[in-house]
Write a protein that holds these residues in place. Structure first.
Motif, PDB file in Angstrom:
ATOM      1  N   UNK A  66       0.695  16.072 -58.095  1.00 39.83           N
ATOM      2  CA  UNK A  66       1.129  14.207 -58.506  1.00 39.83           C
ATOM      3  C   UNK A  66       0.087  13.597 -57.917  1.00 39.83           C
ATOM      4  N   UNK A  67      -0.765  13.508 -57.270  1.00 42.08           N
ATOM      5  CA  UNK A  67      -1.106  12.882 -56.260  1.00 42.08           C
ATOM      6  C   UNK A  67      -1.594  11.789 -57.172  1.00 42.08           C
ATOM      7  N   UNK A  68      -1.656  10.556 -56.988  1.00 44.05           N
ATOM      8  CA  UNK A  68      -1.697   9.178 -58.311  1.00 44.05           C
ATOM      9  C   UNK A  68      -2.185   9.224 -58.791  1.00 44.05           C
ATOM     10  N   UNK A  69      -0.436   9.924 -59.398  1.00 45.68           N
ATOM     11  CA  UNK A  69       0.051   9.175 -60.561  1.00 45.68           C
ATOM     12  C   UNK A  69       0.944   8.705 -60.502  1.00 45.68           C
ATOM     13  N   UNK A  70       0.411   7.177 -60.996  1.00 46.98           N
ATOM     14  CA  UNK A  70       2.126   5.647 -61.107  1.00 46.98           C
ATOM     15  C   UNK A  70       2.949   5.974 -61.045  1.00 46.98           C
ATOM     16  N   UNK A  71       3.170   7.093 -61.716  1.00 45.89           N
ATOM     17  CA  UNK A  71       5.079   8.116 -61.725  1.00 45.89           C
ATOM     18  C   UNK A  71       5.580   7.756 -60.557  1.00 45.89           C
ATOM     19  N   UNK A  91      11.706   8.990 -51.746  1.00 42.48           N
ATOM     20  CA  UNK A  91      10.585   8.957 -52.023  1.00 42.48           C
ATOM     21  C   UNK A  91      11.115  10.823 -52.955  1.00 42.48           C
ATOM     22  N   UNK A  92      10.946  11.150 -52.122  1.00 40.86           N
ATOM     23  CA  UNK A  92      11.630  12.717 -52.899  1.00 40.86           C
ATOM     24  C   UNK A  92      12.951  12.604 -53.774  1.00 40.86           C
ATOM     25  N   UNK A  93      13.348  11.221 -53.628  1.00 42.97           N
ATOM     26  CA  UNK A  93      14.118  11.117 -55.398  1.00 42.97           C
ATOM     27  C   UNK A  93      13.550  10.625 -56.447  1.00 42.97           C
ATOM     28  N   UNK A  94      12.893   9.743 -55.251  1.00 39.28           N
ATOM     29  CA  UNK A  94      11.708   9.729 -57.308  1.00 39.28           C
ATOM     30  C   UNK A  94      10.981  11.203 -57.518  1.00 39.28           C
ATOM     31  N   UNK A  95      10.503  11.589 -57.173  1.00 42.30           N
ATOM     32  CA  UNK A  95       9.970  13.191 -57.386  1.00 42.30           C
ATOM     33  C   UNK A  95      10.327  13.989 -58.211  1.00 42.30           C
TER      34      UNK A  95
END
Length: 291
Positions: free
Chosen positions: A101-106, A246-250
């Protein structure tokens, strides 16, 4: 000589073990060298990824280095520092542990105000690619070993907390990640490659719990958390708001199917199928109280 940073962590410790088993010269970076449990013959060196001078000193004389430098959203500069330290010390080959997921705009990449998970390893990856060294980047999916966080609840017979809802992930065995790291550290044919590492199937947390329950011979119950409850749990664990958000977004990304991905990279590198979550569970059942 091969330097392993994060040498007492989930992946780093296995990289150290596998390299030592092959007879390679290994130096393990640890904040507590005296207390570090490493195989016989492995050197230890004091240091931490946030202490550039200690990392550079530990890299002296090393030909290759395994870089583990991101533990949260505030580590970007230290992640770049690991690469700079490797160059300064004359290291020729580096392998960076990144994340799927690194670099993923989502996941917030490209928006500095979001600070999402997709940005955490991004600067380190950019530094690796621009280093002029031989490099390999590993982007593993969800570790099978993450379910060790359920162990106490399983032993107590209480529901374990589930942050990810029904989202499926390509759960990968840390031993496979480490084996690929070792291959990349030793073989220049992996130079310039970015590998996305998954298991052979995607599983939700509840599907993992069902597999684990079959292995243990007892039910493994989960308690699903709402996004608000997830954030409260993360803050209660001592994480800062940016880290927690950030973890909630993930978690939302995973719940919405964003990490429902299987790749063939493990097979390509190792010439065999990736280990299943069931294999990991069988080999680690003692951690859950079953011999």
């Amino acid at each position: 000589m091969i330097l392993v940073t994060g040498a007492t962590g989930t992946i780093g410790s296995e990289v150290v073990r596998q390299l030592a088993a092959r007879g390679e010269k290994v130096r393990a970076l640890s904040r507590d060298p005296a207390g570090a449990q490493v195989p016989s013959g492995v050197e230890t060196a004091p240091g931490h990824h946030r202490d550039r001078a200690s990392v550079e000193a530990a890299m002296t004389g090393a030909e290759a280095a395994f870089l583990v430098g991101v533990f949260g959203p505030d580590d970007a500069e230290h992640d770049r520092g690991l690469v700079a330290a490797a160059r300064a010390a004359g290291v020729r080959r580096i392998v960076k542990l990144s994340a799927i997921g690194t670099g993923d705009p989502r996941l917030g990449a490209g928006d500095p105000d979001v600070g999402g998970f997709g940005t955490w390893h991004l600067h380190g990856e950019e530094a690796v690619r621009a280093s002029g060294l031989e490099w390999t980047i590993l982007r593993p999916s969800n570790f099978a070993s993450n379910t060790l966080s359920w162990a106490q609840s399983v032993r107590d017979g209480t529901p374990a907390l589930n942050m990810m809802g029904a989202g499926k992930q390509g759960v990968v065995d840390p031993r496979d990640i480490a084996e690929i790291a070792v291959a990349a550290l030793l073989d220049p044919r992996h130079s310039g490659r970015t590998y996305t590492l998954t298991g052979p199937e995607t599983l939700s947390a509840h599907e993992q719990a069902a597999v684990l329950g079959e292995v243990l011979g007892r039910p493994v119950a989960l308690q699903d958390l709402s996004p608000e409850e997830r954030r409260e749990q993360l803050l209660a664990a001592g994480l800062g708001e940016v880290y927690a958000d950030g973890l909630v977004i993930a978690a939302r990304f995973i719940q919405d199917g964003g990490n429902d991905v299987v790749t063939e990279d493990v097979r390509e590198v190792l010439g065999r199928e990736a280990r299943t979550y069931r294999e990991w569970a069988v080999d680690h059942r003692e951690a859950f109280g079953v011999s």
